[in-house]
Design an enzyme around this catalytic site. Structure first.
Site, PDB file in Angstrom:
ATOM      1  NE  ARG A 137      85.182  17.944   7.159  1.00 24.29           N
ATOM      2  CZ  ARG A 137      86.272  18.717   7.214  1.00 24.29           C
ATOM      3  NH1 ARG A 137      86.364  19.764   6.394  1.00 24.29           N
ATOM      4  NH2 ARG A 137      87.237  18.470   8.076  1.00 24.29           N
ATOM      5  NE  ARG A 138      83.528  17.980  14.130  1.00 20.69           N
ATOM      6  CZ  ARG A 138      84.413  18.245  15.097  1.00 20.69           C
ATOM      7  NH1 ARG A 138      84.030  18.946  16.157  1.00 20.69           N
ATOM      8  NH2 ARG A 138      85.651  17.809  14.990  1.00 20.69           N
ATOM      9  CB  CYS A 157      60.557   5.623   7.736  1.00 21.37           C
ATOM     10  SG  CYS A 157      59.393   4.316   8.157  1.00 21.37           S
ATOM     11  CG  ASN A 179      60.605   5.879   0.456  1.00 27.69           C
ATOM     12  OD1 ASN A 179      60.780   6.248  -0.696  1.00 27.69           O
ATOM     13  ND2 ASN A 179      59.768   6.515   1.260  1.00 27.69           N
ATOM     14  CG  ASP A 180      54.618   2.263   0.613  1.00 29.01           C
ATOM     15  OD1 ASP A 180      54.631   2.212  -0.627  1.00 29.01           O
ATOM     16  OD2 ASP A 180      53.616   1.976   1.299  1.00 29.01           O
ATOM     17  CG  ASN A 188      59.156  10.413   2.913  1.00 28.78           C
ATOM     18  OD1 ASN A 188      59.164   9.193   2.780  1.00 28.78           O
ATOM     19  ND2 ASN A 188      58.497  10.991   3.911  1.00 28.78           N
ATOM     20  CG  HIS A 218      59.447  -1.370   0.475  1.00 27.51           C
ATOM     21  ND1 HIS A 218      60.291  -0.886   1.442  1.00 27.51           N
ATOM     22  CD2 HIS A 218      58.188  -1.028   0.869  1.00 27.51           C
ATOM     23  CE1 HIS A 218      59.582  -0.281   2.391  1.00 27.51           C
ATOM     24  NE2 HIS A 218      58.304  -0.353   2.054  1.00 27.51           N
ATOM     25  CE1 TYR A 220      54.413  -3.630   2.406  1.00 31.66           C
ATOM     26  CE2 TYR A 220      54.595  -1.284   1.911  1.00 31.66           C
ATOM     27  CZ  TYR A 220      54.761  -2.352   2.779  1.00 31.66           C
ATOM     28  OH  TYR A 220      55.280  -2.134   4.033  1.00 31.66           O
TER      29      TYR A 220
END
Length: 276
Positions: A137-138, A157, A179-180, A188, A218, A220
């Protein structure tokens, strides 16, 4: 409609209908004309993509697979921070005269750290654990290194990946501080979906879920009419993803080892203004 289209449309509607405007706040980004770039934002957006069901490229418009893969290999395989080793120009605004973006992204993944098994960078550590201790789990990476932030031309980002094997499936969480949605969201999603497929193949697993966690999602202000037109478009079935089954070493992958078949999309959106 593909699952990715459905997620994208619902996310955009939620931001537009229930988001908060940053107009009047002290914001950093500016448009090319120098005016402040405000957004409508939502905090803590979480999207889940089951890569075993379909590949999450939206069909509302085309997401450029080869460019996405070129960038993710630039970061994860080349571990580069120099735009001269990248085929696209998406990082040009943040590069210095020598092409460097500072101690960011690929640079951080290439830094070697000491472990009891020896010295490895973060990518090799992930591959080592997936092959030798897959149910740990690492298994994660983190490129938001505070001691080096002052030498980064842009703070990361997409800054962390956490990998988790469940049964025979490799799952991953992508953490993103910002994140745009118009310019970068599906870009992404696509590139990290490809990364999960690549790591799953070379480590002996099937691709499972990609969970995308966005702190500040977000749109713009100058993108709002573009988004409204985009999410009103006709959608198509998800494309079929192909990955070269002959590749067994992560460092052997090239952009030509993956492709999208039957990828039908709406027209491309051109001349999108970008805030820097």
């Amino acid at each position: 409609m593909s699952l990715a289209d459905n997620i994208f449309i619902n996310m955009c509607k939620d931001i537009l209908e229930n988001g908060v405007s940053t107009e009047g706040e002290k914001v950093r980004p500016r448009w090319e004309d120098g005016s402040l770039a405000y957004t409508v934002k939502k905090f803590g957006v979480v999207n889940r993509y089951d890569l075993s069901r379909e590949f999450p490229a939206i069909t509302l418009r085309k997401t450029a697979l080869k460019s996405c893969v070129d960038e993710i290999l630039w970061i994860w395989q080349k571990k580069s921070n120099n735009i001269n080793e990248l085929n696209s120009h998406i990082w040009d605004s943040w590069a210095d005269k020598d092409g460097s973006i500072g101690k960011a992204y690929g640079y951080q993944l290439g830094v070697k750290h000491k472990y009891k098994e020896g010295e490895m960078d973060q990518v090799d550590r992930v591959i080592y654990d997936l092959k030798n201790n897959p149910y740990s789990r690492r298994i994660m990476t983190n490129i938001y290194v505070h001691q080096d932030l002052h030498e980064m031309n842009l703070y990361p980002c997409a800054y962390s990946m956490t990998f988790n094997v469940t049964g025979n499936k490799l799952n991953a969480i992508l953490n993103q501080r910002s994140n745009d949605i118009l310019t970068a969201n599906n870009w992404n999603v696509v590139q990290y979906a490809v990364l999960v497929h690549m790591l799953a193949q070379v480590c002996g697993f099937e691709a499972g879920e990609l969970v995308h966690v966005i702190a500040d999602a977000h749109i713009y202000d100058r993108h709002i009419p573009i988004i409204k037109e985009l999410i009103s478009r006709e959608t198509y079935p998800a494309p079929k993803f192909f990955i070269n089954p002959e590749i067994k070493d992560f460092y052997d992958f090239t952009v030509d080892d993956v492709r999208l078949d039957d990828y039908v999309t709406g027209p491309q959106v051109k001349n999108i203004p970008v805030a820097v």
